[in-house]
Design a protein around this motif. Structure first.
Motif, PDB file in Angstrom:
ATOM      1  N   TYR A 278       0.829  -1.203   0.000  1.00 26.40           N
ATOM      2  CA  TYR A 278       0.000   0.000   0.000  1.00 26.40           C
ATOM      3  C   TYR A 278       0.864   1.253   0.000  1.00 26.40           C
ATOM      4  N   PRO A 279       0.350   2.352  -0.545  1.00 25.62           N
ATOM      5  CA  PRO A 279       1.051   3.632  -0.377  1.00 25.62           C
ATOM      6  C   PRO A 279       1.186   3.926   1.123  1.00 25.62           C
ATOM      7  N   GLU A 280       2.210   4.646   1.489  1.00 23.73           N
ATOM      8  CA  GLU A 280       2.485   4.866   2.913  1.00 23.73           C
ATOM      9  C   GLU A 280       1.292   5.435   3.681  1.00 23.73           C
ATOM     10  N   SER A 281       0.594   6.413   3.122  1.00 22.72           N
ATOM     11  CA  SER A 281      -0.542   7.019   3.839  1.00 22.72           C
ATOM     12  C   SER A 281      -1.638   5.996   4.105  1.00 22.72           C
ATOM     13  N   ALA A 282      -1.900   5.128   3.146  1.00 15.38           N
ATOM     14  CA  ALA A 282      -2.914   4.086   3.324  1.00 15.38           C
ATOM     15  C   ALA A 282      -2.407   2.998   4.269  1.00 15.38           C
ATOM     16  N   ALA A 283      -1.151   2.623   4.133  1.00 15.69           N
ATOM     17  CA  ALA A 283      -0.590   1.566   4.982  1.00 15.69           C
ATOM     18  C   ALA A 283      -0.661   1.947   6.458  1.00 15.69           C
TER      19      ALA A 283
ATOM     20  N   LYS B 156      -2.777   3.968   7.954  1.00 13.90           N
ATOM     21  CA  LYS B 156      -4.168   3.918   8.407  1.00 13.90           C
ATOM     22  C   LYS B 156      -4.649   2.475   8.553  1.00 13.90           C
ATOM     23  N   LEU B 157      -4.298   1.633   7.586  1.00 13.00           N
ATOM     24  CA  LEU B 157      -4.724   0.237   7.636  1.00 13.00           C
ATOM     25  C   LEU B 157      -4.032  -0.527   8.761  1.00 13.00           C
ATOM     26  N   LEU B 158      -2.784  -0.201   9.044  1.00 11.48           N
ATOM     27  CA  LEU B 158      -2.105  -0.824  10.182  1.00 11.48           C
ATOM     28  C   LEU B 158      -2.768  -0.425  11.500  1.00 11.48           C
ATOM     29  N   ALA B 159      -3.200   0.816  11.597  1.00 14.28           N
ATOM     30  CA  ALA B 159      -3.919   1.259  12.796  1.00 14.28           C
ATOM     31  C   ALA B 159      -5.267   0.534  12.909  1.00 14.28           C
ATOM     32  N   LEU B 160      -5.938   0.348  11.788  1.00 21.17           N
ATOM     33  CA  LEU B 160      -7.211  -0.376  11.782  1.00 21.17           C
ATOM     34  C   LEU B 160      -6.980  -1.844  12.163  1.00 21.17           C
TER      35      LEU B 160
ATOM     36  N   TRP C 240      -7.377  -0.950   0.806  1.00 25.15           N
ATOM     37  CA  TRP C 240      -7.302   0.331   0.114  1.00 25.15           C
ATOM     38  C   TRP C 240      -7.256  -0.015  -1.363  1.00 25.15           C
ATOM     39  N   LYS C 241      -7.962   0.752  -2.182  1.00 24.37           N
ATOM     40  CA  LYS C 241      -8.002   0.466  -3.613  1.00 24.37           C
ATOM     41  C   LYS C 241      -7.595   1.708  -4.408  1.00 24.37           C
ATOM     42  N   PRO C 242      -6.754   1.515  -5.425  1.00 25.64           N
ATOM     43  CA  PRO C 242      -6.311   2.658  -6.238  1.00 25.64           C
ATOM     44  C   PRO C 242      -7.452   3.430  -6.898  1.00 25.64           C
ATOM     45  N   LYS C 243      -8.577   2.781  -7.164  1.00 24.69           N
ATOM     46  CA  LYS C 243      -9.686   3.477  -7.816  1.00 24.69           C
ATOM     47  C   LYS C 243     -10.390   4.458  -6.873  1.00 24.69           C
TER      48      LYS C 243
ATOM     49  N   HIS D 185     -11.931   8.047   5.443  1.00 28.55           N
ATOM     50  CA  HIS D 185     -11.113   8.984   4.675  1.00 28.55           C
ATOM     51  C   HIS D 185      -9.684   8.931   5.213  1.00 28.55           C
ATOM     52  N   LEU D 186      -8.721   8.888   4.306  1.00 27.23           N
ATOM     53  CA  LEU D 186      -7.322   8.814   4.725  1.00 27.23           C
ATOM     54  C   LEU D 186      -6.906   9.998   5.594  1.00 27.23           C
TER      55      LEU D 186
END
Length: 145
Positions: free
Chosen positions: A18-23, A25-29, A69-72, A110-111
């Motif tokens: 994942y891009p860093e910003s998404a990673a 957030k997803l790691l926190a989730l 997280w999805k690129p679209k 939202h990111l």
């Protein structure tokens, strides 16, 4: 930040893709999900795996929870639930003013926004204990099962 080691290298690889910003957030989730499972009596044996290429969490007492997280939709990430359950319908009833939903299958985040941890932890608890709750009004949201 995360004290929960990955039990599946394929899952770790998805998070690192994942891009860093998404990673972040997803790691926190992911941390919130595992922490919630640890704190609720009866939510033992959470298995971390990939389903449809997405990090997924299974528990014998509940319904599978996935995240991605999805690129679209690059400004969002999501927590997914089985669409043939009453989970998202119940979450919408309980948290319509706090959470954003995608149909009958997901909670969207939202990111750039802070994760609403109290509401999301409650949703995770209800999902991971779904088989014990599915016949209760609002999934027994305000009672122990």
């Amino acid at each position: 930040m995360d004290t929960y080691a990955f039990s599946d290298q394929a899952v770790a690889d998805v998070f690192s893709s994942y891009p860093e910003s998404a990673a972040l957030k997803l790691l926190a989730l992911r941390h919130l999900l595992l922490q919630t499972a640890d704190s609720v009596v009866g939510l033992d044996n959470v298995t971390e795996t990939l389903k449809w290429g997405e990090p997924s969490y299974l528990c014998p007492t509940g319904s599978t929870v996935r995240m991605d997280w999805k690129p679209k939709s690059p400004e969002h990430y999501a927590l997914y639930f089985h669409c043939q359950t009453t989970l998202v319908e119940t979450f919408r009833e309980l948290y319509r003013d706090e959470l954003e939903f995608d149909g009958k299958r997901a909670i969207l985040f939202h990111l750039k926004a802070q994760l609403p941890t109290t509401a999301v932890a409650h949703c995770i608890e209800l999902a991971l204990s779904y088989h014990h709750r599915k016949r209760l009004p609002l999934l027994g949201a305000f009672q122990e099962v």
